[in-house]
Design an enzyme around this catalytic site. Structure first.
Site, PDB file in Angstrom:
ATOM      1  N   LYS A  80       0.831  -1.199   0.000  1.00 56.98           N
ATOM      2  CA  LYS A  80       0.000   0.000   0.000  1.00 56.98           C
ATOM      3  C   LYS A  80       0.874   1.261   0.000  1.00 56.98           C
ATOM      4  O   LYS A  80       1.915   1.307   0.654  1.00 56.98           O
ATOM      5  CB  LYS A  80      -0.896  -0.052   1.236  1.00 56.98           C
ATOM      6  N   SER A 155      -9.449   1.383   2.252  1.00 61.81           N
ATOM      7  CA  SER A 155      -8.429   2.178   1.605  1.00 61.81           C
ATOM      8  C   SER A 155      -7.314   1.352   0.957  1.00 61.81           C
ATOM      9  O   SER A 155      -6.432   1.904   0.309  1.00 61.81           O
ATOM     10  CB  SER A 155      -7.814   3.144   2.622  1.00 61.81           C
ATOM     11  N   SER A 179     -10.446  -1.379   6.051  1.00 62.38           N
ATOM     12  CA  SER A 179      -9.632  -1.022   4.887  1.00 62.38           C
ATOM     13  C   SER A 179      -8.851  -2.164   4.272  1.00 62.38           C
ATOM     14  O   SER A 179      -8.370  -2.053   3.145  1.00 62.38           O
ATOM     15  CB  SER A 179      -8.667   0.115   5.247  1.00 62.38           C
TER      16      SER A 179
END
Length: 484
Positions: A80, A155, A179
């Site tokens: 990420k 996310s 997320s």
């Protein structure tokens, strides 16, 4: 080689170890797939190809000498965008930080490198990691590989899309309110939210911040359940301040056969209505668990009502994320909080109340949370896992309306508030419990759906093993047709 696009990282480590494939060859294979497919997905948004190839060559040389760096030796992977990787930008999708270049690696990145992984890119996120979609003004919008008009979630949406499309061997994301789990559900992959504190979040924070954020965790994402276990064993461990005295020893799974599990089920809530396309697949999965011989209870609860739990979660969640706010944004939340009526339960009100919470009130809420953690401890003496939906619907169309209160998703033909998606994520997040999101099938529209497996604090291998055993019965990850 095409069979390796969706192979498990566990299988790939064995192939590398046995010299059936080279580390450089495997990296180049995934890079070629990314070059072909990433332009339409926009999932991988930062690259370090030269460094990755150099490390892959070193990994091949090490194997030739009979050396193996660790559990993930030679596995090409992405992470990420919000993880610090030395020499690469860490922006959280925030234009104010577009020139923020990390000087050091996050704890998680160092653990991956120590285990032998080869990190070749970073994946897209929403602005400040605060959305169930993954788009921002720096890197644009990430699309779902099952349907480019839909979001892969957030996310950790860029990571989920990358894995689902077969562009890397393994992934890493973060989770405070779903997320990891929501993108896994929307994209048809696996995600594991670890017990809070099991993996240090140092280096996964806004620039200059060292203090861990309450509730927030970092963890692995993968196409196969066994890869979550592989990655977790590589990632779990004490950070610098704990290293002198602490050791992490993950317990084995409580059970080794699906039929041996004692299972609680929380299938629905008035706070999160579930579309029948999701509930049908969820019910089918539960039926499979019953047929396997497991003991199943669909009425067991940890002694707290839906509304009380969600109110406490939202309060502590918004208090936790307030530390990321700029001064002017915090001042705005103070202004909003001063105007709220007691019966205002909107997402706007929840943000303002939590963000401006006095420390004494936070202490009271934290005491309620601590008592709930002990309730869960007693609950998991009777049950091994709790199964819930992950979210109300399958992946939804892109919706970039700046007013979050106006965003909706379709559930059984009706538009329901976007923020309802947080309820089931909160069951695990609030009390620091481990939770694994696992794919359980496709809707009639051909979109993936997952379920959430929540377990006792500190017993992460139990939820991962349940996911693996369930996949053996109903199937797990399947590739999106356009990428197979």
């Amino acid at each position: 080689m095409n069979d390796r696009a969706f192979a498990s990282a566990t299988e790939l480590t064995n192939e590398i170890r046995d010299r059936r494939i080279g580390c450089v060859a495997l990296l180049d294979f995934y890079l070629a797939r990314a070059e072909r497919h990433n332009p339409t997905l926009n999932a991988i948004i930062v690259w370090q190809i030269d460094q990755a190839r150099e490390r892959a060559r070193a990994a091949d040389d090490a194997l030739a000498r009979g050396e193996r760096w660790g559990l993930l030796h030679g596995i090409p992977m992405t992470v990420k965008e919000s993880f610090n990787v030395a020499g690469l930008p860490t922006t959280f999708g925030n234009p104010l930080w577009k020139d923020n270049i990390a000087a050091d690696n996050a704890f998680l990145i160092d653990r991956l490198l120590q285990a032998g992984a080869i990190v070749f890119g970073k994946t897209n996120v929403p602005y400040m990691l605060a959305d169930a979609q993954s788009y921002n003004d720096i890197y644009g919008t990430t699309n779902n590989p099952w349907d480019l008009t839909r979001s892969p979630g957030g996310s950790s949406g860029g990571e989920a899309a990358t894995l689902a499309a077969g562009l890397s061997g393994l992934g890493a994301g973060s989770d405070i309110a779903g997320s990891l789990r929501n993108p896994a559900h929307y994209s048809g992959v696996y995600g594991h939210k670890p017990t809070w504190g099991l993996i240090s979040t140092r280096g996964h924070a806004p620039p200059g911040i060292l203090t861990p954020t309450d509730i927030s965790v970092v963890g692995p994402m993968a196409r196969h359940a066994e890869d979550l276990d592989l990655a977790l064993r590589a990632l779990a461990g004490p950070d610098l301040l704990q290293r002198a005295a602490w050791r992490v020893e993950l317990p084995p799974p409580r059970r080794r056969r699906l039929g041996e599990f004692s299972v609680a089920v929380w299938a629905s809530s008035p706070l999160c209505r579930i579309d029948t396309s999701v509930s049908d697949l969820f019910d089918r999965a539960i039926d499979t668990v019953v047929r396997a011989g497991a003991t199943v209870d669909d009425a067991a609860r940890p002694g707290i009502g839906d509304e009380e739990h969600h109110r406490l979660f939202m309060l502590l969640l918004r208090a936790a994320t307030a530390s990321r706010m700029r001064d002017e944004d915090f001042a705005r939340q103070q202004e909003i909080a001063a105007t709220l009526s007691d019966d205002d339960m909107s997402d706007r009100a929840a943000v303002a109340r939590g963000a401006t919470l006095l420390h004494r009130a936070w202490g009271t809420a934290n005491e309620a949370r601590t008592k709930l953690r002990y309730n869960w401890h007693e609950f998991f003496k009777r049950f091994d896992v709790l199964l819930t939906p992950v979210a109300a619907s399958a992946a939804f169309p892109h919706d970039h309306n700046a007013d979050r209160d106006e965003r909706t998703v379709k559930v059984n033909g009706r538009s329901v508030p976007y923020a309802e998606q947080l309820f089931f994520a909160g069951l695990a997040s609030l009390s620091y419990l481990p939770a694994t999101a696992a794919p359980i099938g496709l809707t009639g529209e051909g979109l993936p759906v997952g379920l959430q497996i929540i377990g006792p604090e500190g017993e992460d291998p139990t939820t991962i093993e349940f996911a693996r055993l369930l996949a053996a019965e109903i199937g797990g990850f399947v590739p999106p047709p356009a990428y197979n």
